[in-house]
Structure formats: C-alpha cells, structure tokens
Design an enzyme around this catalytic site. Structure first.
Site, PDB file in Angstrom:
ATOM      1  CE  LYS A  13      -2.275  -0.417   3.789  1.00 38.62           C
ATOM      2  NZ  LYS A  13      -1.605  -1.474   4.327  1.00 38.62           N
ATOM      3  NE  ARG A  88      -4.846  -0.833   9.833  1.00 42.91           N
ATOM      4  CZ  ARG A  88      -3.611  -0.273   9.433  1.00 42.91           C
ATOM      5  NH1 ARG A  88      -3.664   0.732   8.534  1.00 42.91           N
ATOM      6  NH2 ARG A  88      -2.430  -0.864  10.072  1.00 42.91           N
ATOM      7  NE  ARG A 124       7.671  -3.511   6.237  1.00 43.29           N
ATOM      8  CZ  ARG A 124       6.212  -3.119   6.254  1.00 43.29           C
ATOM      9  NH1 ARG A 124       5.699  -2.677   5.191  1.00 43.29           N
ATOM     10  NH2 ARG A 124       5.534  -3.245   7.240  1.00 43.29           N
ATOM     11  NE  ARG A 157       6.262  -0.805  10.135  1.00 42.39           N
ATOM     12  CZ  ARG A 157       5.222  -0.608   9.237  1.00 42.39           C
ATOM     13  NH1 ARG A 157       5.304  -0.212   8.083  1.00 42.39           N
ATOM     14  NH2 ARG A 157       4.110  -0.808   9.920  1.00 42.39           N
ATOM     15  NE  ARG A 168       1.836  -4.471  11.190  1.00 41.95           N
ATOM     16  CZ  ARG A 168       2.732  -4.589  10.395  1.00 41.95           C
ATOM     17  NH1 ARG A 168       3.886  -5.159  10.681  1.00 41.95           N
ATOM     18  NH2 ARG A 168       2.692  -3.539   9.454  1.00 41.95           N
TER      19      ARG A 168
HETATM   20  P1  AMP Z   1       0.734   0.746   9.019  1.00 42.22           P
HETATM   21  O1  AMP Z   1       2.191   1.472   8.565  1.00 42.22           O
HETATM   22  O2  AMP Z   1      -0.571   1.338   8.088  1.00 42.22           O
HETATM   23  O3  AMP Z   1       0.964  -0.908   8.931  1.00 42.22           O
HETATM   24  O4  AMP Z   1       0.386   1.022  10.507  1.00 42.22           O
HETATM   25  C1  AMP Z   1       1.335   0.696  11.431  1.00 42.22           C
HETATM   26  C2  AMP Z   1       0.566   0.605  12.795  1.00 42.22           C
HETATM   27  O5  AMP Z   1       0.114   1.991  12.866  1.00 42.22           O
HETATM   28  C3  AMP Z   1      -0.556  -0.249  12.774  1.00 42.22           C
HETATM   29  O6  AMP Z   1      -0.449  -1.631  13.302  1.00 42.22           O
HETATM   30  C4  AMP Z   1      -1.391   0.294  13.883  1.00 42.22           C
HETATM   31  O7  AMP Z   1      -0.867   0.009  15.135  1.00 42.22           O
HETATM   32  C5  AMP Z   1      -1.273   1.892  13.466  1.00 42.22           C
HETATM   33  N1  AMP Z   1      -2.438   2.299  12.748  1.00 42.22           N
HETATM   34  C6  AMP Z   1      -2.012   2.949  11.543  1.00 42.22           C
HETATM   35  N2  AMP Z   1      -3.169   3.172  10.885  1.00 42.22           N
HETATM   36  C7  AMP Z   1      -4.138   2.970  11.651  1.00 42.22           C
HETATM   37  C8  AMP Z   1      -5.590   3.194  11.797  1.00 42.22           C
HETATM   38  N3  AMP Z   1      -6.317   3.655  10.676  1.00 42.22           N
HETATM   39  N4  AMP Z   1      -6.286   3.038  13.021  1.00 42.22           N
HETATM   40  C9  AMP Z   1      -5.629   2.484  14.204  1.00 42.22           C
HETATM   41  N5  AMP Z   1      -4.394   2.188  14.219  1.00 42.22           N
HETATM   42  C10 AMP Z   1      -3.760   2.639  12.949  1.00 42.22           C
END
Ligand code: AMP
Length: 225
Positions: A13, A88, A124, A157, A168
């Site tokens: 994404k 989400r 990654r 990360r 996740r």
């Molecule tokens: P991502 O980079 O999109 O995988 O997001 C990394 C982490 O940020 C996720 O595992 C959540 O802990 C938090 N996060 C990102 N976007 C959201 C969202 N829309 N709602 C809640 N937590 C989020």
C-alpha cells in the site's frame, strides 16, 4: 477523488500509494507514517500510540480520526487524496463519511496471500530518517544498511517482528470483512491482485483508477451542464 487503499501489512500500500500520488497529483495520507513520525518525535500522541503499535494492535479510533480530520482539512487535499491505512474499521469509515459527506471515493483492496506477506515483511527495512521503504530481496538499497534518499541508517520496524506480524494479519482479517461489505454496498469497492512485481501491481491499480477518475470527471461535467 478520495482513494482509499486497503490491504494487509506487506501488500505494498505504501509504495503503491506513493506512485499513485505522483500519477494523480493527490497527496498520500498514511496514518501509519504520521503515527511513526509522532513516535519518533516523542510527542504526547506518539507516546500514547507506541505501545499499541509495537503490539500490532490498532491505535484508538479517537486518535486516528482526529489526525486524519486535521490532515484532510489542509488545502492540498481539496482536489482529492490517497488514504493509506485508514479507515481500518467500520467506526473509522463512518467517521470519514461524516468528515466529507457525499465525496466520491473508491476503496481498492490490494490482495496478497499470507505466505507472500510474511516473506515480504521479513525482508523489509525502513529508513529511520525519511521512512523510505526497502526490500532486501527485490528493492535493496544501493549501499547496505543505508538509505539511498537521505543517507540515514535502515532499520527493521518494531512491528515487523514475526510474532507481531501474526497479530497484525489477524487484526486485518477480522476488521476487513465488515469494511469490504461497507464499501461494496456503496458500490465503490474493488479488489486488485497484489501478486507480482511493484510495476505489475501499479499497472493494475492505475488502469482501474484511470477509468474511475474519468468516470467521476464525466459525472461532474454532466452535473455542471
Ligand atoms: P501501517 O503502517 O499502516 O501498517 O500501520 C502501522 C501501525 O500503526 C498499525 O499496526 C497500527 O498500530 C497503527 N495504525 C495505522 N493506521 C491506523 C488506523 N487507521 N487505526 C488504528 N491504528 C492505526
């Protein structure tokens, strides 16, 4: 147009969002990036979000909705934006609808199987400075361990540890089904095959979105007549 990019962690994404942002000249709004920056800068919001992020759980809707609301009210989002990682869950989707009611949108889900995701996330690395993303197998940096763009050190990360990846992916599976239905009912949902190279996926996404944007423009012109 508001384009919502859905997809499990590791589906690409972020990378695709950057490429689509350049193509359509819409800013990419990534809640993950905004939250990681807040954690890095040790802001009060970052400190509140950090524990949940490191466990692979979702940060509270209240925090992310406020972040997105603020970001979407900026001038550069007026024409449209590409949302990466938001919404989400249904609550966030409903909040988004309230922020900008009636806005045309597309929700595109990049679909990739669990085996490929685990392999991608395992290789990654991200830049600790500018957050550029690398993959040791298919998109390695020119100099080992160093960001091509800003020269800072590349790191894993904290939420890319194997046990957190499992959490996740579980969270994604649980939240996605109702979200898919939500956007299907609005007739704006599209699944796109996320297998293959970055360019393969980009071609699939951009050919779908080119047509969607042309259709939205046509509707706008029709309404203006
Ligand atoms: P991502 O980079 O999109 O995988 O997001 C990394 C982490 O940020 C996720 O595992 C959540 O802990 C938090 N996060 C990102 N976007 C959201 C969202 N829309 N709602 C809640 N937590 C989020």
């Amino acid at each position: 147009m508001r384009i919502i990019l859905l997809g499990p962690p590791g589906s690409g994404k972020g990378t695709q969002g950057d490429m689509l942002s350049r193509r359509y000249q819409f800013p990419k709004v990534s809640t993950g990036d905004i939250l990681r920056r807040a954690v890095q800068d040790r802001t009060p919001l970052g400190l509140r979000a950090e524990t949940m992020m490191n466990r692979g759980r979702l940060v509270s809707d209240e925090i992310v909705v406020e972040l997105v609301s603020e970001r979407l009210s900026a001038d550069d989002c007026r024409r449209g934006c590409i949302l990466d990682g938001f919404p989400r869950n249904i609550g966030q989707a409903q909040s988004l609808d309230k922020l900008e009611p009636g806005r045309p949108e597309r929700a595109v889900e990049i679909q990739v199987g669990a085996e490929i995701l685990a392999e991608r996330l395992g290789s990654r690395l991200v830049c600790g400075g500018c957050q550029a993303v690398y993959n040791l197998k298919v998109q390695p940096p020119r100099r080992e361990g160093t960001c091509d763009a800003c020269g800072r050190t590349l790191v894993r990360r904290p939420d890319d540890r194997p046990e957190v990846i499992v959490e996740r992916l579980n969270v994604y599976k649980k939240e996605m089904e109702p979200l898919r239905d939500y956007y299907r009912k609005k007739n704006v949902y599209q699944a796109v095959d996320g297998r293959g190279s970055v360019e393969d996926v980009y071609l699939r996404l951009s050919s779908y979105l080119d047509a969607a944007l042309a259709e939205a423009e046509g509707l706008k012109e029709g309404a203006g007549r």
